[in-house]
Enzyme design. Structure first.
Site, PDB file in Angstrom:
ATOM      1  N   HIS A 105       0.780  -1.251   0.028  1.00 55.58           N
ATOM      2  CA  HIS A 105       0.111  -0.017   0.010  1.00 55.58           C
ATOM      3  C   HIS A 105       0.872   1.256  -0.072  1.00 55.58           C
ATOM      4  CE1 HIS A 105      -3.082  -3.167   0.770  1.00 55.58           C
ATOM      5  NE2 HIS A 105      -2.255  -3.356   1.899  1.00 55.58           N
ATOM      6  N   GLU A 142      -2.186   0.250   7.918  1.00 53.55           N
ATOM      7  CA  GLU A 142      -1.358  -0.852   7.537  1.00 53.55           C
ATOM      8  C   GLU A 142      -0.118  -0.290   6.719  1.00 53.55           C
ATOM      9  OE1 GLU A 142      -3.193  -3.460   4.871  1.00 53.55           O
ATOM     10  OE2 GLU A 142      -1.363  -4.577   4.606  1.00 53.55           O
ATOM     11  N   HIS A 197       2.963  -6.815   4.607  1.00 49.34           N
ATOM     12  CA  HIS A 197       1.365  -6.688   4.592  1.00 49.34           C
ATOM     13  C   HIS A 197       1.188  -6.696   6.241  1.00 49.34           C
ATOM     14  CE1 HIS A 197       0.261  -5.543   0.448  1.00 49.34           C
ATOM     15  NE2 HIS A 197       1.292  -6.291   0.190  1.00 49.34           N
ATOM     16  N   GLU A 279       1.720 -11.677   5.462  1.00 46.52           N
ATOM     17  CA  GLU A 279       0.620 -10.902   6.392  1.00 46.52           C
ATOM     18  C   GLU A 279       1.087 -11.205   7.708  1.00 46.52           C
ATOM     19  OE1 GLU A 279      -1.616  -9.040   5.307  1.00 46.52           O
ATOM     20  OE2 GLU A 279      -2.594  -9.882   3.485  1.00 46.52           O
TER      21      GLU A 279
HETATM   22 ZN    ZN Z   1      -1.890  -5.249   2.572  1.00 51.93          ZN
END
Ligand code: ZN
Length: 315
Positions: A105, A142, A197, A279
């Protein structure tokens, strides 16, 4: 269908222009021209780090490691002697290796919804250019988390001699799009790429997982050559991430293996070099959020990633 029909929105006057994709991010101290200087600086830094570390006592991950948190430039991990860096020589065991870090992101994506909602081809399908990412219930984004872990990781890898490139370093107004993120790794000839992430799943869902590319062909994509090495990279990271952070593999994806395989991520589909996503935890779970918002834990996360990458590159 309409992705290329929208007129480009006007840039606010104060907004810095987007940078070319293959240009080393502004923050990076170790671009092409700086490599020689980098090595010259790294040797004494690594020596100093080893001396500092050898002077410390206490178990790995215990209170004694507190000095290694928050921006430390010298925190070799003695708890991982089985990995490549366990006895890393000054100058680095990763010399000559290129690692691309992809901080998931972008903190300003939310200000550029038109741009990031455009669709891009991701091989056999299409997907949004990028997304805003999730956040903790208290509002820790995030995209801020991914940059922080990525920068810590870059420091650790550079200490070991690797050449590190970022796909973005908060140095562009949005994105890049997922297809461009993949191309940055490809163009760099990366030996390994990790996309960082944190998840946004239901409360009670906890733990980390690594996402591997599925075999995908079509639309210019062919992941078949990278499926095997990406799995090897991912398996290394699962082991080292669990060891360094103390976190368990996801209790909601991967059946306890910490591994997932996906064919819907452009960043994986379009990669021609070994690449995984991680993640790191679930931002929407209060217990995981307490970890993700801790600088000390983020340093452990970066160490876990660095260990896994180093182990992969050494074999
Ligand atoms: Zn993400």
């Amino acid at each position: 269908m309409s992705y290329d029909e929208s007129p480009p929105p006007a840039q606010p006057a104060a907004q810095p222009p987007a940078q070319p994709a293959d240009r080393p991010p502004a923050r990076r101290r170790f671009g092409r021209t700086g490599l020689t200087l980098t090595i010259a600086l790294l040797v004494p830094a690594a020596l100093a780090g080893r001396l500092v570390w050898q002077g410390m006592s206490g178990p790995e991950g215990g209170g004694g490691a507190g000095a290694a948190v928050a921006g430390s430039t010298a925190s070799p991990s003695p708890g991982s002697g089985d990995d490549a860096n366990g006895d890393a020589a000054p100058g680095g065991t990763l010399a000559g290796k290129v690692v691309v870090i992809d901080p998931g992101h972008n903190p300003r994506n939310f200000q550029h919804t038109a741009e990031i909602n455009k669709t891009v081809h991701i091989g056999d399908s299409s997907k949004e250019c990028d997304t805003t990412g999730t956040e903790t219930n208290a509002g820790y984004a995030e995209a801020v988390f991914t940059l922080d872990v990525s920068r810590r990781l870059a420091t650790l890898l550079e200490e070991r001699g690797a050449t590190v490139r970022f796909t973005q370093d908060d140095d562009r107004p949005y994105g890049p799009c997922v297809d461009e993120r993949a191309r940055i790794g490809n163009k760099a000839g990366a030996d390994a790429v990790v996309s960082v992430h944190a998840d946004g799943s239901a409360a009670g869902n906890r733990g980390f997982h690594v996402i591997l590319p599925a075999p995908v062909t079509g639309g210019g994509a062919d992941t078949r050559p990278i499926v095997g090495p990406s799995r090897a990279l991912g398996e290394r990271i699962v082991g080292s991430f669990a060891r360094e952070t103390g976190s368990a593999p996801s209790n909601y994806i991967g059946g306890g293996t910490g591994l997932d395989v996906r064919k819907d991520l452009g960043g994986l589909n379009l990669s021609t070099v070994p690449k995984v996503f991680i993640e790191c935890g679930n931002m929407r779970d209060a217990q995981d959020a307490a970890l993700l918002t801790s600088a000390k834990w983020r340093q452990k996360a970066a160490r876990g990633l660095a260990e896994g990458i180093s182990g992969f590159l050494a074999h």
